[in-house]
Write a protein that holds these residues in place. Structure first.
Motif, short mmCIF file in Angstrom:
data_model
loop_
_atom_site.label_atom_id
_atom_site.label_comp_id
_atom_site.label_asym_id
_atom_site.label_seq_id
_atom_site.Cartn_x
_atom_site.Cartn_y
_atom_site.Cartn_z
N GLN A 1 19.72 33.05 -51.21
CA GLN A 1 20.85 31.93 -49.92
C GLN A 1 22.10 33.08 -49.81
O GLN A 1 22.21 33.48 -50.56
N VAL A 2 22.18 32.68 -48.12
CA VAL A 2 23.22 33.58 -47.92
C VAL A 2 24.48 33.02 -48.78
O VAL A 2 25.05 31.93 -48.81
N GLN A 3 25.65 34.30 -49.48
CA GLN A 3 27.09 33.38 -49.53
C GLN A 3 28.18 34.06 -48.90
O GLN A 3 27.80 35.89 -48.61
N LEU A 4 29.67 33.74 -48.67
CA LEU A 4 29.73 33.90 -47.83
C LEU A 4 31.80 34.25 -48.59
O LEU A 4 31.90 32.70 -48.93
N VAL A 5 32.06 34.84 -48.93
CA VAL A 5 33.55 34.78 -48.97
C VAL A 5 34.60 36.05 -48.54
O VAL A 5 34.56 37.07 -47.99
N GLU A 6 35.24 34.99 -48.17
CA GLU A 6 36.45 35.44 -47.58
C GLU A 6 37.78 36.02 -48.06
O GLU A 6 37.97 36.00 -49.36
N SER A 7 38.30 36.44 -47.93
CA SER A 7 40.00 37.33 -48.81
C SER A 7 40.55 37.66 -47.13
O SER A 7 40.62 37.69 -46.41
N ALA A 24 29.44 38.63 -46.31
CA ALA A 24 27.29 37.80 -46.48
C ALA A 24 27.25 38.58 -47.27
O ALA A 24 26.32 39.63 -46.84
N SER A 25 26.27 37.44 -48.26
CA SER A 25 25.24 38.48 -49.18
C SER A 25 24.44 37.97 -49.32
O SER A 25 24.03 37.11 -48.34
N GLY A 26 23.50 38.19 -50.04
CA GLY A 26 22.41 36.98 -50.16
C GLY A 26 20.92 37.52 -49.71
O GLY A 26 19.90 36.27 -49.29
#
Length: 114
Positions: A1-7, A24-26
């Motif tokens: 599952q792709v995970q996106l983390v904004e900052s 993007a990770s995963g």
């Protein structure tokens, strides 16, 4: 599952700048296309900018000349926002298209004071 983390969101005065990042990770695959969207209170989510693997970029008329979208080879995307206006206040979301599937980040708040 792709995970996106904004900052990178925050509070800034009108005329100031912020730089948003999205990682993007995963996934072992490279993100094909990135999109940045925003949603202000009481309004629909709107497209801000996109960047493909070309890379080709596209911007909403309201941000042309002020915002710059970019990407790197490490599955990260950026949105450089200059000359910010109070009307840019919104929650900003990144979107990543990986193997024809769209994924969304959780959003980051950008508030521009007048």
């Amino acid at each position: 599952q792709v995970q996106l983390v904004e900052s990178g969101g925050g509070l800034v005065q009108a005329g100031g700048s912020l730089r948003l990042s999205c990682k993007a990770s995963g996934t072992p695959f490279r993100v094909d296309a990135w999109g940045w969207y925003r949603q202000a209170p009481g309004k629909q989510r709107e497209l801000v900018a996109t960047i493909t693997s070309g890379p080709n970029t596209n911007y909403a008329d309201s941000v042309k000349g002020r915002f710059t979208v970019s990407r790197d080879n490490a599955n990260m995307a950026y949105l450089q926002m200059n000359s910010l206006k109070p009307e840019d206040t919104a929650v900003y979301y990144c979107n990543a298209n990986v193997a024809l599937v769209d994924f969304w980040g959780q959003g980051t708040q950008v508030t521009v004071s007048s």
